[in-house]
Design a protein around this motif. Structure first.
Motif, PDB file in Angstrom:
ATOM      1  N   THR A 114       0.760  -1.328  -0.073  1.00  0.00           N
ATOM      2  CA  THR A 114       0.093   0.209   0.025  1.00  0.00           C
ATOM      3  C   THR A 114       0.808   1.157  -0.137  1.00  0.00           C
ATOM      4  N   ASN A 115       1.968   1.242   0.764  1.00  0.00           N
ATOM      5  CA  ASN A 115       2.507   2.514   0.919  1.00  0.00           C
ATOM      6  C   ASN A 115       3.895   2.832   0.321  1.00  0.00           C
ATOM      7  N   PRO A 116       3.973   3.455  -0.779  1.00  0.00           N
ATOM      8  CA  PRO A 116       5.505   3.627  -1.326  1.00  0.00           C
ATOM      9  C   PRO A 116       6.579   3.697  -0.442  1.00  0.00           C
ATOM     10  N   LEU A 117       7.764   3.068  -1.029  1.00  0.00           N
ATOM     11  CA  LEU A 117       8.849   3.037  -0.001  1.00  0.00           C
ATOM     12  C   LEU A 117       9.992   4.164  -0.474  1.00  0.00           C
ATOM     13  N   TRP A 118      10.385   4.852   0.415  1.00  0.00           N
ATOM     14  CA  TRP A 118      11.622   5.932   0.279  1.00  0.00           C
ATOM     15  C   TRP A 118      12.633   5.213   1.153  1.00  0.00           C
ATOM     16  N   ILE A 119      13.689   4.634   0.496  1.00  0.00           N
ATOM     17  CA  ILE A 119      14.884   3.947   1.188  1.00  0.00           C
ATOM     18  C   ILE A 119      15.793   5.060   1.078  1.00  0.00           C
ATOM     19  N   ALA A 120      16.410   5.275   2.579  1.00  0.00           N
ATOM     20  CA  ALA A 120      17.659   5.766   2.764  1.00  0.00           C
ATOM     21  C   ALA A 120      18.818   4.883   2.860  1.00  0.00           C
ATOM     22  N   ARG A 121      19.618   5.140   2.041  1.00  0.00           N
ATOM     23  CA  ARG A 121      20.954   4.336   1.718  1.00  0.00           C
ATOM     24  C   ARG A 121      22.176   4.982   1.441  1.00  0.00           C
ATOM     25  N   TYR A 122      23.393   5.538   1.840  1.00  0.00           N
ATOM     26  CA  TYR A 122      24.190   6.279   1.218  1.00  0.00           C
ATOM     27  C   TYR A 122      25.462   5.617   0.813  1.00  0.00           C
ATOM     28  N   SER A 172      26.251   3.300  -3.151  1.00  0.00           N
ATOM     29  CA  SER A 172      26.282   3.328  -4.679  1.00  0.00           C
ATOM     30  C   SER A 172      25.280   2.575  -5.120  1.00  0.00           C
ATOM     31  N   SER A 173      24.535   1.730  -4.393  1.00  0.00           N
ATOM     32  CA  SER A 173      23.183   1.152  -4.673  1.00  0.00           C
ATOM     33  C   SER A 173      22.177   1.234  -3.554  1.00  0.00           C
ATOM     34  N   PRO A 174      21.103   0.952  -3.592  1.00  0.00           N
ATOM     35  CA  PRO A 174      20.029   1.042  -2.501  1.00  0.00           C
ATOM     36  C   PRO A 174      20.163  -0.322  -1.414  1.00  0.00           C
ATOM     37  N   GLY A 175      20.711  -1.124  -1.938  1.00  0.00           N
ATOM     38  CA  GLY A 175      20.851  -2.609  -1.282  1.00  0.00           C
ATOM     39  C   GLY A 175      19.441  -3.151  -1.052  1.00  0.00           C
ATOM     40  N   THR A 176      19.642  -4.105   0.046  1.00  0.00           N
ATOM     41  CA  THR A 176      18.374  -4.960   0.179  1.00  0.00           C
ATOM     42  C   THR A 176      17.292  -4.001   0.997  1.00  0.00           C
ATOM     43  N   LEU A 177      16.126  -4.091   0.461  1.00  0.00           N
ATOM     44  CA  LEU A 177      15.030  -3.492   0.981  1.00  0.00           C
ATOM     45  C   LEU A 177      14.234  -4.092   2.065  1.00  0.00           C
ATOM     46  N   PRO A 178      13.219  -3.380   2.784  1.00  0.00           N
ATOM     47  CA  PRO A 178      12.746  -3.887   3.834  1.00  0.00           C
ATOM     48  C   PRO A 178      11.745  -5.076   3.310  1.00  0.00           C
ATOM     49  N   ALA A 179      11.195  -5.802   3.976  1.00  0.00           N
ATOM     50  CA  ALA A 179      10.436  -6.688   3.906  1.00  0.00           C
ATOM     51  C   ALA A 179       9.172  -6.119   3.350  1.00  0.00           C
ATOM     52  N   GLY A 180       8.393  -6.994   2.163  1.00  0.00           N
ATOM     53  CA  GLY A 180       7.334  -6.212   1.575  1.00  0.00           C
ATOM     54  C   GLY A 180       7.174  -5.469   0.630  1.00  0.00           C
ATOM     55  N   TRP A 181       8.469  -4.797   0.326  1.00  0.00           N
ATOM     56  CA  TRP A 181       8.534  -4.068  -0.785  1.00  0.00           C
ATOM     57  C   TRP A 181       9.602  -4.704  -1.911  1.00  0.00           C
ATOM     58  N   GLY A 182       9.172  -4.693  -3.020  1.00  0.00           N
ATOM     59  CA  GLY A 182       9.820  -5.500  -4.103  1.00  0.00           C
ATOM     60  C   GLY A 182      10.709  -4.443  -4.674  1.00  0.00           C
ATOM     61  N   PHE A 183      10.301  -3.221  -4.722  1.00  0.00           N
ATOM     62  CA  PHE A 183      11.135  -1.957  -5.418  1.00  0.00           C
ATOM     63  C   PHE A 183      10.940  -0.735  -4.644  1.00  0.00           C
ATOM     64  N   TYR A 184      11.823   0.138  -4.692  1.00  0.00           N
ATOM     65  CA  TYR A 184      11.701   1.439  -3.973  1.00  0.00           C
ATOM     66  C   TYR A 184      10.991   2.282  -4.944  1.00  0.00           C
ATOM     67  N   THR A 185      10.553   3.413  -4.298  1.00  0.00           N
ATOM     68  CA  THR A 185       9.982   4.546  -5.265  1.00  0.00           C
ATOM     69  C   THR A 185      10.774   5.831  -5.313  1.00  0.00           C
ATOM     70  N   PHE A 186      11.292   6.012  -4.080  1.00  0.00           N
ATOM     71  CA  PHE A 186      12.436   7.090  -4.005  1.00  0.00           C
ATOM     72  C   PHE A 186      13.654   6.413  -3.304  1.00  0.00           C
ATOM     73  N   TRP A 187      14.646   7.056  -3.456  1.00  0.00           N
ATOM     74  CA  TRP A 187      16.097   6.805  -2.957  1.00  0.00           C
ATOM     75  C   TRP A 187      16.874   7.748  -2.528  1.00  0.00           C
ATOM     76  N   GLN A 188      17.052   8.029  -1.199  1.00  0.00           N
ATOM     77  CA  GLN A 188      18.023   9.048  -0.570  1.00  0.00           C
ATOM     78  C   GLN A 188      19.470   8.479  -0.629  1.00  0.00           C
ATOM     79  N   TYR A 189      20.029   8.808  -1.782  1.00  0.00           N
ATOM     80  CA  TYR A 189      21.597   8.381  -1.649  1.00  0.00           C
ATOM     81  C   TYR A 189      22.620   9.260  -1.094  1.00  0.00           C
ATOM     82  N   THR A 190      22.487  10.381  -0.605  1.00  0.00           N
ATOM     83  CA  THR A 190      23.616  11.061   0.045  1.00  0.00           C
ATOM     84  C   THR A 190      22.891  12.138   0.779  1.00  0.00           C
ATOM     85  N   SER A 191      23.588  12.633   1.839  1.00  0.00           N
ATOM     86  CA  SER A 191      23.365  13.853   2.676  1.00  0.00           C
ATOM     87  C   SER A 191      24.137  14.905   2.535  1.00  0.00           C
TER      88      SER A 191
END
Length: 282
Positions: free
Chosen positions: A229-237, A239-258
């Protein structure tokens, strides 16, 4: 030899004198009003209301990146997230650099509102960006429903205008204390569901969930019930978003750097621009 030694001593004294003058000048500059103000993402203790999207991520997972966009699929769209730390944002510079969407911190808990929200939220919209708002969650502060209502009332609403993204629940490491805010895994899941259910009832949209895989695993037991139901915004600084939390097959947003260029944390939308517009339109 004595004269040579005297000259050497005089040169050393001259060097020390110049170094002392330089240090004195630096001390004077630091004493000027505002010169010692904390940078947005420095190591100073975070005060209530000052948390930004990724504040806890930096504390717990670090950020080895230098702001360079990672190699990704061609069909992605660059975006930023901002808070009061960025003040009045120069949106035209960001637009010219290729940033086409933005998320702006609106609220935190049930008592904080971003004082720069209007300039940031309207400014990004007026320059042509697709924009949305986010809420920094404090699950130990009040109920999920209370915070969802506070968020929806104070900038987190949604309208079908093609340029407004659904609101974001920023749920991450607690920058003020205990990592999971003192909640058990089951209590945290219930809190998140309370927030997302209330936000959906208020706005008609499913909130985006911003988090990290490590935090989600630790504090929700890697619950898989929100992925459908809820789009995922994954935070991982990295070169790749890595393993996602359970339940999500893909991410919608990726925060790749601060450490992004110009201003704010930098992110990518996982799709082409026309798909970002679809998300905005609901």
């Amino acid at each position: 030899m004595p004269r040579t030694g005297s000259r050497t001593i005089r040169r050393r004294r001259g060097f020390l004198s110049a170094a002392g003058a330089l240090l004195a000048a630096i001390a004077l500059l630091l004493a000027l009003p505002g010169a010692a103000a904390a940078a947005p993402h420095d190591d100073s203790p975070i005060k209530p209301g000052e948390a930004w999207m990724g504040a806890g991520v930096q504390q717990h997972e670090g950020d080895p990146t230098d702001g360079t966009p990672p190699p990704t699929l061609a069909a992605t769209v660059e975006g930023v997230d901002v808070s009061s730390h960025q003040g009045n944002v120069n949106w035209s510079s960001l637009w010219s650099s290729g940033v086409k969407w933005a998320y702006v911190k609106a609220t935190e808990g049930t008592s904080y509102k971003n004082p720069y929200f209007t300039q940031q939220y309207n400014g990004s919209y007026n320059i042509g960006m697709i924009r949305g708002a986010y809420h920094f969650a404090l699950p130990n502060n009040s109920s999920g429903a209370s915070q969802a209502n506070y968020f929806a009332t104070n900038g987190g609403g949604w309208s079908k205008d093609g340029k407004t993204l659904p609101g974001v629940l920023d749920i991450e490491y607690n920058p003020y204390g205990a990592t999971c805010y003192g909640l058990s895994q089951s209590a945290m899941v219930s809190w998140i569901r309370d927030f997302t259910t209330t936000y959906k009832a208020r706005t008609g949209r499913d909130a985006v969930i911003y988090t990290t895989t490590n935090w989600w695993s630790q504090c929700t037991g890697n619950n898989s019930s929100f992925g459908s139901t809820n789009p995922l915004w994954i935070a991982r600084y990295a070169s790749s978003p890595g393993t996602l939390p359970a339940g999500w097959g893909f991410y919608t947003f990726w925060q790749y750097t601060s450490s992004g260029p110009i201003v704010g944390d930098h992110n990518v939308f996982n799709g082409a621009y026309d798909r970002l517009k679809v998300l905005a339109n609901g």
